[in-house]
Design an enzyme around this catalytic site. Structure first.
Site, PDB file in Angstrom:
ATOM      1  N   GLU A 121       0.840  -1.208   0.032  1.00  0.00           N
ATOM      2  CA  GLU A 121      -0.074  -0.102  -0.331  1.00  0.00           C
ATOM      3  C   GLU A 121       1.005   1.228   0.163  1.00  0.00           C
ATOM      4  O   GLU A 121       0.283   2.299   0.200  1.00  0.00           O
ATOM      5  CB  GLU A 121      -1.018  -0.139   1.093  1.00  0.00           C
TER       6      GLU A 121
ATOM      7  N   ASN B 108      -0.869  -8.021  -3.791  1.00  0.00           N
ATOM      8  CA  ASN B 108      -1.757  -7.295  -4.891  1.00  0.00           C
ATOM      9  C   ASN B 108      -0.900  -6.377  -5.614  1.00  0.00           C
ATOM     10  O   ASN B 108       0.242  -5.569  -5.094  1.00  0.00           O
ATOM     11  CB  ASN B 108      -2.793  -6.355  -4.102  1.00  0.00           C
TER      12      ASN B 108
ATOM     13  N   ASP C 180      -8.067  -5.660  -4.909  1.00  0.00           N
ATOM     14  CA  ASP C 180      -7.208  -6.004  -3.869  1.00  0.00           C
ATOM     15  C   ASP C 180      -7.112  -7.470  -3.214  1.00  0.00           C
ATOM     16  O   ASP C 180      -7.002  -7.646  -2.282  1.00  0.00           O
ATOM     17  CB  ASP C 180      -7.271  -5.006  -2.761  1.00  0.00           C
TER      18      ASP C 180
END
Length: 615
Positions: free
Chosen positions: A196, A280, A322
């Protein structure tokens, strides 16, 4: 030095090192065959979380009671499980990543030693989904720890003295470490977190004796970085070609393309292959990265000596939800039809349960193990999902009612496989979501999410379940529904008992064949850790579990985030905003055993393994 002398030096060094290369894995294989110990994060290299112990059975498990407890002194989420090596238990914690060695020979298991790494607390907000840690590794008389600030540390197992530490990444660039390492031969394998924050994922092998980096394999980039060479096997056409880790991305997006590696590792000594999965792609906004985005969302098989990839299979090309693919890979030889298959079982966040030939990466079974509507199935000929275009997300609008949610039908909580029943016991989430991509610019060390997500309970209203799954057919055999997610791992034993925890704090024991709940105990906090079992020096079987609510599902209570905004906590608060109504924070290890009258089959105190005697 002459060429002849140089050659002699190389031969002598190779002769000296060869026994240790072989010894490393043989030591752990032998120790894992000792049913009394728990020497790896999942007990064995195959990641089964199956224990041959059977003092505790479906008949007497109802009599389990607390033997002793231990407060870790840390309030944030506790994932993973302790190790038991000889007569010592090694317990890890969330940040600040304490390690405790507990003496099992003495009443109440007092502390032998404690280690706390020096870390900058500025790393805390860099962790996307709580400051968890998933456990320790053991090998060569050392305990290995990954710390939140992206450092791998080797400790003397007897004293806790730090032997070496290696910085694997810079947390100021978004890199953290939360996964458990794994020792194979003379290297310790570690992954990286930070998908992220635009981190380009990688796996690293460090020499166990010195910490020297032996190899590093990236999840994106040219083949020379991904360690793909002439021995690479790709069973599906879209996995074939040069530098797909670059050409399946737009521009240089691969340089911040995620594919982090914070999940679990398994190893087949016979094939000499290490298995793990990548996460991801970054950003979560799929419009910014057209293409398949290889090798995110991919199961890799690698030679642990060189890091070179043997095969790869990408589960969710161009992930738009995700569906971080890092979940565990369980290895077993399964009878499918009239053939025995060297299988790999993987339960992905995308909602599909895969059974794969682990020699070449070819799909055998791929079926949904929960409510799935983003894809109608997996094409076994191409390996690709058959997507429902209505559920593909974009920055052009809010796509609603997608199942499963980003947190997956299963997240990090590992499943367990019993060779006795042939079933996999899978703790699951039942969560769906609305998802809207958002344009985001990359800035080093800053969040690089690019989506607004709102999660909520899936069909039926319950938010989790434990299911028993037949991996040869892709069928659910039984199910136990839970109000909150079953966000802790599972353990199954030769006594045909399955143990798992709930976010409310219940540790439950279940009949492995029928799913009947046989016993439960309310621990001091919600459970997101993994139950384990061992035999103590007194010959009795014990079951241990770390409680301490947190993780992504419990990020609201762990980080003190209110439930006013259902998109907070990367969408988790929408589904789990009420966790603080059923439990509170607190890391506690609770250890259970049967009363003395119930353990007639208890064995004499175990002999210490050779490695322990040396200490």
């Amino acid at each position: 030095m002459s060429m002849v002398k140089r050659l002699w030096v190389i031969l002598v060094v190779a002769w000296v090192l060869l026994p240790s290369l072989v010894y490393g894995s043989e030591e752990l294989i032998k120790m894992s065959q000792d049913e009394k110990q728990w020497v790896m994060p999942a007990r064995d290299y195959a990641n089964t979380r199956f224990s041959p112990l059977k003092q505790i059975t479906t008949e007497n498990v109802k009599n389990l009671r607390v033997a002793w407890t231990f407060s870790t002194g840390v309030l944030r989420g506790h994932e993973g499980a302790p190790l038991v090596i000889g007569d010592t238990m090694y317990v890890h914690t969330a940040f600040p990543n304490h390690v405790y060695a507990l003496d099992l020979t003495k009443e109440g298991a007092p502390i032998k030693w404690k280690y706390t790494p020096t870390q900058d607390p500025a790393v805390i907000p860099i962790a996307c989904c709580d400051v968890v840690n998933r456990g320790l590794a053991y090998g060569h008389g050392m305990i290995f720890l990954n710390t939140l600030d992206a450092t791998t540390v080797a400790l003397d197992a007897k004293t806790g003295k730090e032997i070496w530490r290696v910085q694997q990444g810079d947390f100021k660039k978004g890199m953290t470490m939360t996964g458990a390492p794994l020792v194979i031969k003379n290297v310790v394998i570690s992954g990286i977190s930070g998908g992220e924050f635009g981190v380009r994922g990688f796996v690293t092998a460090n020499d166990v004796a010195t910490g020297r980096q032996v190899w590093r394999a990236y999840s994106a980039g040219p083949d020379s970085d991904v360690l793909i060479g002439p021995d690479f096997v790709a069973p599906y056409p879209d996995h074939q070609g040069k530098d797909l880790g670059v050409t399946t991305w737009q521009g240089d997006e691969w340089k911040r393309g995620g594919g982090t590696t914070w999940g679990w590792y398994s190893y087949d000594p016979e094939l000499n292959l290490l298995y793990y999965s990548t996460g991801n792609p970054g950003t979560w906004n799929p419009d910014q990265r057209p293409g398949d985005n290889k090798w995110s969302m991919t199961i890799f098989a690698r030679n642990p000596d060189t890091g070179m990839a043997k095969w790869a299979y990408q589960m969710t090309p161009h992930d738009a939800w995700d569906y971080d693919g890092v979940n565990e890979n369980i290895l077993a030889d399964l009878k499918i039809g009239d053939k025995t298959v060297k299988a790999l079982m993987h339960f992905d966040r995308n909602g599909f349960g895969y059974t794969i030939d682990r020699t070449n990466g070819k799909l055998i079974v791929a079926k949904p193990y929960g409510p799935v509507n983003w894809a109608k199935g997996i094409d076994l000929n191409t390996g690709r999902p058959i997507e429902d275009p209505a559920k593909r997300t974009s920055s052009k609008g809010n796509t609603k009612d997608i199942c499963p949610a980003a947190i997956g039908f299963k997240d990090q909580q590992p499943a367990a496989y019993s060779p006795q029943t042939g079933l996999v016991y899978v703790p699951t989430n039942n969560i769906c979501m609305d998802y809207e991509g958002v344009e985001v610019k990359y800035s080093e060390g800053q969040p690089y999410v690019g989506a607004i997500v709102r999660m909520y309970p899936g069909p039926g209203g319950h938010r989790g379940a434990l299911i028993a799954w037949d991996p040869t057919k892709g069928e659910k055999v039984w199910e136990i529904k839970e109000n909150l997610a079953a966000y802790g791992g599972a353990l199954v034993t030769a006594g045909d008992v399955v143990f798992y925890g709930t976010m409310e704090g219940w540790l439950k024991a279940v009949n492995a064949k029928t799913g009947e709940v046989l016993w439960k105990f309310k621990t001091p906090s919600g459970i997101i850790g993994n139950p384990m079992t061992y035999v103590g020096p007194d010959g009795k079987q014990y079951v241990a579990i770390l409680s301490g609510v947190g993780g992504w599902a419990g990020i609201g209570i762990a980080a003190g985030i209110g439930a006013e905004d259902p998109t907070a906590g990367l969408g988790a608060l929408g589904a789990f905003g009420d966790v603080d109504k059923v439990t509170t924070l607190g890391g506690v290890l609770t250890v259970f055993s049967l009363p003395d009258t119930q353990t007639a089959s208890a064995q004499p105190a175990q002999a210490q393994p050779a490695e322990e005697k040396k200490q």
